[in-house]
Motif scaffolding. Structure first.
Motif: not given
Length: 62
Positions: A58-61
């Motif tokens: 997961e990446t932070e948007e």
């Protein structure tokens, strides 16, 4: 012997009490068995489940 007599008098003497005992026993057994199986599955698959590896993908948007 007194415990068996008390159990019989409280739960098994009438058909309704016996049926209620069977239903409640089945529900409690099912709940306990389900919790134990989920715990065993999680322990055997430690590090392989999504909840254990999602931080890698997961990446932070913004």
């Amino acid at each position: 012997m007194a415990l068996a007599a008390g159990l019989y008098g409280a739960l098994l003497r009438r058909t309704s009490g016996f049926a209620l005992s069977v239903v409640l026993g089945a529900l409690l057994f099912e709940r306990g068995f389900d919790q134990a199986a989920d715990g065993l599955f999680a322990r055997l698959n430690q590090g392989k489940l999504w909840k254990h590896v999602k931080h890698k993908y997961e990446t932070e948007e913004k």
